[in-house]
Design an enzyme around this catalytic site. Structure first.
Site, PDB file in Angstrom:
ATOM      1  N   GLU A   1      42.622  76.345  -4.896  1.00  0.00           N
ATOM      2  CA  GLU A   1      43.525  77.467  -5.168  1.00  0.00           C
ATOM      3  C   GLU A   1      44.430  77.002  -6.291  1.00  0.00           C
ATOM      4  O   GLU A   1      45.252  76.104  -6.093  1.00  0.00           O
ATOM      5  CB  GLU A   1      44.383  77.775  -3.923  1.00  0.00           C
ATOM      6  CG  GLU A   1      43.589  78.127  -2.688  1.00  0.00           C
ATOM      7  CD  GLU A   1      42.933  79.488  -2.780  1.00  0.00           C
ATOM      8  OE1 GLU A   1      43.329  80.284  -3.652  1.00  0.00           O
ATOM      9  OE2 GLU A   1      42.019  79.747  -1.992  1.00  0.00           O
TER      10      GLU A   1
ATOM     11  N   CYS B   1      52.210  81.509  -6.245  1.00  0.00           N
ATOM     12  CA  CYS B   1      50.941  81.608  -6.973  1.00  0.00           C
ATOM     13  C   CYS B   1      50.547  83.062  -7.158  1.00  0.00           C
ATOM     14  O   CYS B   1      49.784  83.397  -8.044  1.00  0.00           O
ATOM     15  CB  CYS B   1      49.868  80.855  -6.211  1.00  0.00           C
ATOM     16  SG  CYS B   1      49.833  81.329  -4.484  1.00  0.00           S
TER      17      CYS B   1
HETATM   18  P1  NAP Z   1      50.236  69.819  -8.647  1.00  0.00           P
HETATM   19  O1  NAP Z   1      51.115  68.992  -9.484  1.00  0.00           O
HETATM   20  O2  NAP Z   1      48.836  70.022  -9.085  1.00  0.00           O
HETATM   21  O3  NAP Z   1      50.296  69.171  -7.195  1.00  0.00           O
HETATM   22  C1  NAP Z   1      49.646  69.769  -6.120  1.00  0.00           C
HETATM   23  C2  NAP Z   1      49.327  68.735  -5.074  1.00  0.00           C
HETATM   24  O4  NAP Z   1      48.369  67.817  -5.577  1.00  0.00           O
HETATM   25  C3  NAP Z   1      50.519  67.899  -4.633  1.00  0.00           C
HETATM   26  O5  NAP Z   1      50.431  67.674  -3.243  1.00  0.00           O
HETATM   27  C4  NAP Z   1      50.319  66.604  -5.392  1.00  0.00           C
HETATM   28  O6  NAP Z   1      50.899  65.496  -4.753  1.00  0.00           O
HETATM   29  C5  NAP Z   1      48.815  66.485  -5.352  1.00  0.00           C
HETATM   30  N1  NAP Z   1      48.232  65.624  -6.352  1.00  0.00           N
HETATM   31  C6  NAP Z   1      48.613  65.472  -7.631  1.00  0.00           C
HETATM   32  N2  NAP Z   1      47.779  64.611  -8.252  1.00  0.00           N
HETATM   33  C7  NAP Z   1      46.861  64.221  -7.332  1.00  0.00           C
HETATM   34  C8  NAP Z   1      45.752  63.337  -7.357  1.00  0.00           C
HETATM   35  N3  NAP Z   1      45.392  62.697  -8.464  1.00  0.00           N
HETATM   36  N4  NAP Z   1      45.041  63.160  -6.223  1.00  0.00           N
HETATM   37  C9  NAP Z   1      45.380  63.817  -5.092  1.00  0.00           C
HETATM   38  N5  NAP Z   1      46.421  64.661  -5.006  1.00  0.00           N
HETATM   39  C10 NAP Z   1      47.148  64.865  -6.121  1.00  0.00           C
HETATM   40  O7  NAP Z   1      50.812  71.287  -8.434  1.00  0.00           O
HETATM   41  P2  NAP Z   1      52.271  71.713  -8.013  1.00  0.00           P
HETATM   42  O8  NAP Z   1      53.127  71.479  -9.214  1.00  0.00           O
HETATM   43  O9  NAP Z   1      52.668  71.162  -6.713  1.00  0.00           O
HETATM   44  O10 NAP Z   1      52.037  73.265  -7.767  1.00  0.00           O
HETATM   45  C11 NAP Z   1      52.208  74.242  -8.752  1.00  0.00           C
HETATM   46  C12 NAP Z   1      50.890  74.850  -9.139  1.00  0.00           C
HETATM   47  O11 NAP Z   1      50.173  75.247  -7.981  1.00  0.00           O
HETATM   48  C13 NAP Z   1      51.078  76.107  -9.944  1.00  0.00           C
HETATM   49  O12 NAP Z   1      50.296  76.011 -11.091  1.00  0.00           O
HETATM   50  C14 NAP Z   1      50.571  77.229  -9.064  1.00  0.00           C
HETATM   51  O13 NAP Z   1      49.949  78.267  -9.749  1.00  0.00           O
HETATM   52  C15 NAP Z   1      49.640  76.550  -8.146  1.00  0.00           C
HETATM   53  N6  NAP Z   1      49.623  77.208  -6.852  1.00  0.00           N
HETATM   54  C16 NAP Z   1      48.524  77.897  -6.467  1.00  0.00           C
HETATM   55  C17 NAP Z   1      48.480  78.517  -5.234  1.00  0.00           C
HETATM   56  C18 NAP Z   1      47.272  79.271  -4.759  1.00  0.00           C
HETATM   57  O14 NAP Z   1      47.184  79.552  -3.581  1.00  0.00           O
HETATM   58  N7  NAP Z   1      46.337  79.590  -5.605  1.00  0.00           N
HETATM   59  C19 NAP Z   1      49.560  78.419  -4.370  1.00  0.00           C
HETATM   60  C20 NAP Z   1      50.671  77.717  -4.785  1.00  0.00           C
HETATM   61  C21 NAP Z   1      50.692  77.104  -6.025  1.00  0.00           C
HETATM   62  P3  NAP Z   1      52.315  64.890  -5.210  1.00  0.00           P
HETATM   63  O15 NAP Z   1      53.315  65.952  -5.010  1.00  0.00           O
HETATM   64  O16 NAP Z   1      52.474  63.735  -4.297  1.00  0.00           O
HETATM   65  O17 NAP Z   1      52.147  64.529  -6.650  1.00  0.00           O
END
Ligand code: NAP
Length: 518
Positions: free
Chosen positions: A256, A295
């Site tokens: 997602e 999102c």
């Molecule tokens: P993110 O930086 O991609 O992080 C998301 C998750 O991934 C966090 O738990 C992060 O952990 C983890 N993560 C990061 N790098 C990783 C790796 N190499 N291996 C394993 N896990 C890893 O995203 P975010 O900033 O939290 O969220 C914002 C984005 O999410 C926005 O772009 C939004 O559109 C999207 N979003 C989508 C939905 C949907 O349902 N489609 C819902 C909500 C948000 P850490 O925090 O420990 O780095």
């Protein structure tokens, strides 16, 4: 200083080293630290697979549903405490926090209801039996059974409570043990929820583990019966898709990711009508709820050219009434974005949008937040832009600003607006506001291939319409292309990720007996 722990191998374990800081985004005060350094993720996964998996698979759907109901009630019983934590660590107003925390308990309860319908069985039947032989005995039937691995859930920062619960509800009901990881920056509310589940002994040992901090090498240790469900940015998603376990072991991954959700106003909608009011309410709410960090928030607003001025005027009025500040204060209606990185991304993102649109309301740098120490906090006002000549490859159609920001653009006809929406590359949800049946039908047919969900706001439902940004447990959440190509929720559909579909061929009576076995 509170030091958070992970719950793995049936106990709370703290990582070593300095740890990441979790802050209050309104004041920048550090609330807690957490680290996963030194944790044995291999042992954590084994424990989930060997203890949690068999225990869950021994339970019927109805029994797993009772477990989900108990989890839902436990969250509800500690609602006030959880809301306050979400306000402190997430920048949420009370209303925003309810959206997350009540969404969590509501989704668990909805899956508990579904479980009660599925009853005292272990096998999920998929569709009708099909006669495949000449006679009436030889039949085929598709069935789902739980995968014998572990479901690893990686969540985004914006919905720490709902993210944990909606993924856990579908996986646990499907019979898979879960290792859940919230985003580190806003993990406090998820951490407290996990403490509540453990204190109340609501789950079998190994059924739910909790990783609080970096995922380290966790995902590289997965195998063919394991599953990843990820919510977050498309950049992280791309990294995970290239992971060893996904490429080499065939680990299923559900993503997602980003989405440039749209709202489209029909040419038949008159100013002052119920449908126009619904449209304005939805756009203003979706822009500002959770400070636009949803999102499903509306990022692009398409209106017939001759209605542009009226729509801009009404949105400006609504946005001017938003009070930005410390979300713990009652008068505040929009808090900060959740992290220092987020405010930086929002400011840069709005600059990108300015290449194709003009700001007609707000500023990312002059929020003047209420009740906040001078110079502190990650604040912006809502920002509304107007792009007079939209083009498929401009920033409004290619760049998601994850904050209280939307761009209003004109369109000529249904074909034109559908192709602009499609230029967003695939989305979670788009909403159409109109009563003209031909317009609605053409719009829905043109938009559906690019979306996981469409909402239609017409006068007959204007009084009871649900916000487009609200993901419902009964309906699909996910979308193609840039939205990640994933599917979550949607009632029993959400369980498909956690269960293997198998076609059974044989004597109809035997197959029916297997499917119905208690
Ligand atoms: P993110 O930086 O991609 O992080 C998301 C998750 O991934 C966090 O738990 C992060 O952990 C983890 N993560 C990061 N790098 C990783 C790796 N190499 N291996 C394993 N896990 C890893 O995203 P975010 O900033 O939290 O969220 C914002 C984005 O999410 C926005 O772009 C939004 O559109 C999207 N979003 C989508 C939905 C949907 O349902 N489609 C819902 C909500 C948000 P850490 O925090 O420990 O780095």
């Amino acid at each position: 200083m509170k030091e958070l722990a992970s719950y793995v191998v049936g106990k709370w374990v703290k990582g070593s080293g300095k740890g990441a800081e979790l802050v209050n985004p309104a004041t920048e005060e550090v609330l807690a630290t957490t680290s996963t350094e030194g944790l044995d993720f291999g042992a954590a996964l084994d424990f989930a697979r060997t203890k949690g998996g068999p225990a869950l698979r021994a339970m019927t759907f109805a029994q797993r549903g009772e477990m989900l109901r108990a989890m839902s009630r436990a969250i509800h019983a500690k609602r006030d405490e959880l809301l306050t934590i979400a306000q402190q660590n997430g920048g949420n107003t009370r209303g925003d926090a309810k959206f997350d925390v009540d969404g969590a308990s509501g989704t668990l309860a909805a899956y508990a209801d579904l479980a009660a319908e599925l009853g005292e069985t272990h096998v999920l039947v998929d569709g009708d039996a099909i006669q495949i032989g000449r006679g009436a005995r030889l039949f085929g039937q598709h069935v789902y059974t739980p995968r014998e691995g572990v479901a690893v859930h990686v969540n985004a920062f914006n919905f720490p409570a709902w993210g944990l619960a909606e993924k856990a509800a579908t996986a646990l009901l499907g019979g898979m043990p879960v290792v859940t990881k919230p985003a580190t920056s806003t993990a406090l509310v998820a951490h407290r929820m996990m403490e509540i589940f453990i204190e109340d002994k609501l789950l079998p040992e190994g059924a739910l583990s909790f990783v609080c901090g970096s995922a380290g090498n966790l995902l590289d240790l997965l195998g063919g019966q394991d599953v990843i469900a990820f919510t977050g940015s498309s950049i992280t998603a791309a990294k995970l898709r290239e992971g060893r376990s996904v490429l080499r072991e065939g680990v299923h991954i559900n993503v997602e990711a980003d989405s440039l959700n749209a709202a489209i106003l029909g040419a038949d909608v008159e100013d002052g009508s119920d449908v126009m009011n619904l449209f304005i309410n939805d756009v203003a709410r979706e822009m500002t709820q959770k400070t636009g960090q949803k999102c499903t928030a509306i990022r692009r607003v398409y209106v017939p050219k001759d209605k542009t001025e009226a729509v801009l005027e009404r949105l400006r009025e609504r946005l001017a009434a938003i009070k930005v500040g410390d979300p713990l204060r009652e008068e505040v209606t929009m808090g900060p974005v959740s992290t220092a990185q987020q405010i930086k991304d929002v400011r840069e993102g709005v600059k990108k949008l300015e290449s194709c649109a003009k700001i007609v309301f707000g500023s990312t740098t002059d929020a003047a937040p209420i009740g906040v120490p001078q110079g502190k906090g990650f604040f912006t006002t809502p920002v509304l832009l107007h792009g007079a000549s939209p083009a498929p490859n401009d920033a409004a159609h290619t760049h998601e600003v994850f904050g209280p920001v939307a761009t209003v653009m004109p369109y000529d006809d249904v074909k034109g607006v559908a192709s602009l929406v499609a230029a967003g590359g695939g989305g979670l949800v788009t909403s159409v506001y109109a009563d003209d049946k031909d317009f609605i039908r053409s719009a829905v047919l043109a938009l559906a291939p690019f979306h996981g969900r469409l909402t239609i706001g017409s006068s007959k439902v204007a009084g009871q319409s649900l916000p487009p940004g609200m993901a419902l447990p009964q309906l699909l959440h996910g979308g193609p292309g840039r939205a990640g190509g994933g599917e979550e929720l949607g009632g029993r559909r959400g369980m498909a990720l956690y269960m293997q579909r198998t076609a059974l061929q044989g004597d109809r009576a035997l197959i029916e007996a297997i499917a119905a076995k208690k």
